[in-house]
Motif scaffolding. Structure first.
Motif, PDB file in Angstrom:
ATOM      1  N   ALA A  19       0.896  -1.104  -0.041  1.00 25.37           N
ATOM      2  CA  ALA A  19      -0.009   0.066   0.350  1.00 25.37           C
ATOM      3  C   ALA A  19       1.015   1.113   0.003  1.00 25.37           C
ATOM      4  CB  ALA A  19      -0.824  -0.092   1.297  1.00 25.37           C
ATOM      5  N   SER A  20       0.332   2.320  -0.642  1.00 26.86           N
ATOM      6  CA  SER A  20       1.134   3.340  -0.637  1.00 26.86           C
ATOM      7  C   SER A  20       0.278   4.612  -0.409  1.00 26.86           C
ATOM      8  CB  SER A  20       1.588   3.672  -2.170  1.00 26.86           C
ATOM      9  OG  SER A  20       2.438   4.806  -2.115  1.00 26.86           O
ATOM     10  N   GLY A  21       0.201   5.366   0.719  1.00 24.70           N
ATOM     11  CA  GLY A  21      -0.662   6.366   1.223  1.00 24.70           C
ATOM     12  C   GLY A  21      -0.010   7.697   0.619  1.00 24.70           C
ATOM     13  N   ARG A  24       3.209   7.838   3.063  1.00 25.73           N
ATOM     14  CA  ARG A  24       3.988   6.587   3.713  1.00 25.73           C
ATOM     15  C   ARG A  24       3.748   5.296   2.570  1.00 25.73           C
ATOM     16  NH1 ARG A  24       0.830   4.882   8.653  1.00 25.73           N
ATOM     17  NH2 ARG A  24      -1.124   5.159   7.782  1.00 25.73           N
ATOM     18  N   MET A  26       3.893   0.936   2.763  1.00 26.55           N
ATOM     19  CA  MET A  26       4.003  -0.293   3.434  1.00 26.55           C
ATOM     20  C   MET A  26       4.402  -1.390   2.693  1.00 26.55           C
ATOM     21  SD  MET A  26       0.500  -1.629   5.466  1.00 26.55           S
ATOM     22  CE  MET A  26      -0.373  -2.509   4.429  1.00 26.55           C
ATOM     23  N   LEU A  40       5.280  -6.716   8.269  1.00 28.79           N
ATOM     24  CA  LEU A  40       5.343  -5.534   7.474  1.00 28.79           C
ATOM     25  C   LEU A  40       6.291  -4.505   7.844  1.00 28.79           C
ATOM     26  CD1 LEU A  40       1.484  -4.768   7.783  1.00 28.79           C
ATOM     27  CD2 LEU A  40       2.587  -6.234   5.958  1.00 28.79           C
ATOM     28  N   MET A  42       6.608  -0.591   7.545  1.00 30.94           N
ATOM     29  CA  MET A  42       6.202   0.558   7.370  1.00 30.94           C
ATOM     30  C   MET A  42       7.122   1.616   7.154  1.00 30.94           C
ATOM     31  SD  MET A  42       2.850  -0.403   8.395  1.00 30.94           S
ATOM     32  CE  MET A  42       1.900   1.124   8.344  1.00 30.94           C
ATOM     33  N   HIS A  84       1.932  -2.916  17.416  1.00 27.95           N
ATOM     34  CA  HIS A  84       2.407  -3.876  16.460  1.00 27.95           C
ATOM     35  C   HIS A  84       3.785  -3.593  16.144  1.00 27.95           C
ATOM     36  CE1 HIS A  84       1.643  -0.789  12.977  1.00 27.95           C
ATOM     37  NE2 HIS A  84       2.300  -0.125  13.939  1.00 27.95           N
ATOM     38  N   VAL A 103       6.594  -4.096  11.646  1.00 18.37           N
ATOM     39  CA  VAL A 103       5.667  -4.351  12.729  1.00 18.37           C
ATOM     40  C   VAL A 103       4.890  -5.649  12.258  1.00 18.37           C
ATOM     41  CG1 VAL A 103       5.312  -1.876  12.577  1.00 18.37           C
ATOM     42  CG2 VAL A 103       3.841  -3.197  10.906  1.00 18.37           C
ATOM     43  N   ARG A 104       3.882  -6.257  13.520  1.00 23.57           N
ATOM     44  CA  ARG A 104       3.218  -7.309  13.167  1.00 23.57           C
ATOM     45  C   ARG A 104       2.044  -7.149  12.127  1.00 23.57           C
ATOM     46  NH1 ARG A 104       1.212  -9.174  19.100  1.00 23.57           N
ATOM     47  NH2 ARG A 104       1.048 -11.168  17.793  1.00 23.57           N
ATOM     48  N   ARG A 105       2.052  -8.181  11.035  1.00 23.79           N
ATOM     49  CA  ARG A 105       0.775  -7.861  10.321  1.00 23.79           C
ATOM     50  C   ARG A 105      -0.516  -8.447  10.986  1.00 23.79           C
ATOM     51  NH1 ARG A 105       0.851  -9.394   3.883  1.00 23.79           N
ATOM     52  NH2 ARG A 105      -1.063  -8.556   3.747  1.00 23.79           N
ATOM     53  N   LEU A 106      -1.658  -7.469  11.045  1.00 25.45           N
ATOM     54  CA  LEU A 106      -2.582  -7.513  11.678  1.00 25.45           C
ATOM     55  C   LEU A 106      -3.898  -7.829  11.007  1.00 25.45           C
ATOM     56  CD1 LEU A 106      -1.947  -4.797  14.331  1.00 25.45           C
ATOM     57  CD2 LEU A 106      -1.589  -7.160  14.687  1.00 25.45           C
ATOM     58  N   MET A 108      -6.876  -5.595  10.679  1.00 23.68           N
ATOM     59  CA  MET A 108      -7.208  -4.500  10.867  1.00 23.68           C
ATOM     60  C   MET A 108      -8.619  -4.370  10.974  1.00 23.68           C
ATOM     61  SD  MET A 108      -4.278  -3.311  11.366  1.00 23.68           S
ATOM     62  CE  MET A 108      -4.324  -1.619  11.541  1.00 23.68           C
ATOM     63  N   GLY A 225      -2.105  -0.354  15.913  1.00 23.07           N
ATOM     64  CA  GLY A 225      -1.221  -0.348  14.703  1.00 23.07           C
ATOM     65  C   GLY A 225      -0.947   0.811  14.365  1.00 23.07           C
ATOM     66  N   ASP A 226      -0.627   0.828  12.932  1.00 24.99           N
ATOM     67  CA  ASP A 226      -0.547   2.165  12.298  1.00 24.99           C
ATOM     68  C   ASP A 226       0.546   3.029  13.036  1.00 24.99           C
ATOM     69  OD1 ASP A 226      -1.903   3.354   9.855  1.00 24.99           O
ATOM     70  OD2 ASP A 226      -2.193   5.173  11.461  1.00 24.99           O
TER      71      ASP A 226
HETATM   72  C1  PZK Z   1      -2.404  -1.490   7.941  1.00 24.85           C
HETATM   73  N1  PZK Z   1      -2.508   0.710   6.906  1.00 24.85           N
HETATM   74  C2  PZK Z   1      -2.520   2.058   6.653  1.00 24.85           C
HETATM   75  C3  PZK Z   1      -2.049   2.631   4.280  1.00 24.85           C
HETATM   76  C4  PZK Z   1       0.717   2.647   4.732  1.00 24.85           C
HETATM   77  C5  PZK Z   1      -0.252   2.482   5.769  1.00 24.85           C
HETATM   78  N2  PZK Z   1      -0.065  -3.760  11.189  1.00 24.85           N
HETATM   79  C6  PZK Z   1      -0.765  -4.101  10.426  1.00 24.85           C
HETATM   80  N3  PZK Z   1      -1.148  -4.877   9.955  1.00 24.85           N
HETATM   81  C7  PZK Z   1      -1.853  -4.879   8.496  1.00 24.85           C
HETATM   82  N4  PZK Z   1      -2.401  -3.923   8.206  1.00 24.85           N
HETATM   83  C8  PZK Z   1      -2.028  -2.610   8.310  1.00 24.85           C
HETATM   84  C9  PZK Z   1      -1.193  -2.730   9.445  1.00 24.85           C
HETATM   85  C10 PZK Z   1      -0.578  -1.729  10.113  1.00 24.85           C
HETATM   86  N5  PZK Z   1      -0.412  -0.478  10.599  1.00 24.85           N
HETATM   87  C11 PZK Z   1      -2.048  -0.212   7.672  1.00 24.85           C
HETATM   88  N6  PZK Z   1      -3.249  -0.243   6.130  1.00 24.85           N
HETATM   89  C12 PZK Z   1      -3.303  -1.598   6.559  1.00 24.85           C
HETATM   90  C13 PZK Z   1      -1.402   2.397   5.140  1.00 24.85           C
HETATM   91  C14 PZK Z   1      -0.876   3.040   3.347  1.00 24.85           C
HETATM   92  C15 PZK Z   1       0.324   2.980   3.545  1.00 24.85           C
HETATM   93  F1  PZK Z   1       2.172   2.754   5.414  1.00 24.85           F
END
Ligand code: PZK
Length: 317
Positions: A19-21, A24, A26, A40, A42, A84, A103-106, A108, A225-226
């Protein structure tokens, strides 16, 4: 132990981008290297957005300051809820050191967990329109930016595009599908906000509101998380000059907003590039926020993280 010291393990470009925000990225880390669970990476960039548009000019070290603040708060809130964070050093690719977290993958939860200690932004708009925020009735006569009698939990939905939609607690329960869990999420969110707001107040910084994202681990345990309590997920205001009755200046982005307004930009994308004095002033505000809130020089974070390769070698001896 790695067979080859400093081999360029997990180079950013080789990792799957999940994912790309706006500001930031991921990445997925492979499960095939002995990790106990999915992880993951981040990475916080130096990009800055105002009025929902990303400027083409980066703010040097912004991503490192936000990552450092997240880690500061993770380390001080573990007694309230597990988080996480696995590491800011081990396994972080060299080019992401200081701005990357493993971080731990959760799984969400599908709600954004907003806590408001002050009435501003969309909360102020909703209050003016209805006298309530997130279905919670408030006293009449509140002024913009006023401190609330107690912090409010005001969840929203995660919109893929556009703006998050405010919802009431009952709608959040429906979306999450578990009332007891949602009650724990609300209680935890308010405790996290309250701890942080008390700390920042002592540093001359008002934490007006903030947003958390929670997930469940493989055992169904609640994990925050996050990013947590960063200037990108929160409104930080200087306490100095705080005055209800109007909007407050942002601790970090006010130079950019003031400059952008004066520039004649209509606040629609594309956002304009920023002049050097606005970049320098804004970087200084991010560093000042870090130093006021944590009480340590920002250089201490850089020494702990960007010097991590050396630290690993010394630690292994
Ligand atoms: C998760 N995002 C937001 C969007 C980013 C971040 N620990 C986690 N496990 C699974 N999923 C996420 C997380 C966390 N934190 C975070 N979306 C999913 C996001 C775009 C870019 F860096």
């Amino acid at each position: 132990m790695p067979l080859v010291a400093s081999a360029h393990v997990n180079a950013l470009a080789d990792l799957p981008l999940l994912a790309s925000g706006k500001v930031r990225e991921m990445y997925a880390l492979s499960d095939s290297d002995g990790a106990a669970e999915p992880r993951l990476l981040m990475v916080a960039s130096d990009r800055i957005s105002t009025y929902d548009a990303v400027h083409p000019t980066p703010i040097p070290d912004k991503g490192k300051v936000l990552t450092a603040l997240s880690v500061f708060w993770f380390e001080r809130t573990g007694h309230i809820v597990a988080n996480h964070l696995l590491s800011a050093t081990d396994g972080v690719p060299e080019e992401a050191l200081g701005r990357g977290l493993i971080v731990r993958r959760l799984r969400m939860l599908p709600v954004e967990c907003v806590v408001r200690g002050y009435i501003t932004g969309s909360g102020w708009s909703d209050y003016q329109a209805s006298g309530a925020v997130s279905g919670i009735p408030l006293p009449a006569g509140l002024r913009e930016s006023e401190r609330l009698p107690e912090p409010l939990f005001t969840p929203s939905t995660k919109a893929d595009a556009g703006h998050d939609e405010a919802i009431d607690f009952e709608r959040a329960v429906e979306l999450v599908g578990d009332r007891e869990l949602m009650e724990l999420v609300r209680q935890t969110s308010i405790e996290l906000y309250s701890l942080a707001a008390e700390r920042t107040r002592e540093c001359g910084v008002i934490l007006a509101d903030t947003k958390f994202e929670f997930g469940l681990d493989g055992d169904g345990q609640l994990i925050v998380g996050d990013e947590v309590l960063t200037p990108d997920s929160s409104r930080y205001w200087p306490a100095d000059g705080f005055e209800p009755g109007h909007g407050q200046p942002s601790f970090d982005k006010q130079y950019v907003r003031d400059w952008a307004s004066a520039s004649g930009w209509d606040k629609r994308p594309p956002a304009p590039s920023l002049p050097p004095d606005v970049v320098t002033g804004t970087r200084a505000r991010y560093v000042e926020a870090y130093e006021r809130i944590t009480g340590e020089p920002f250089d201490a974070w850089l020494a702990r993280t960007t010097a991590a390769a050396g630290a690993d070698v010394r630690g292994a001896a």
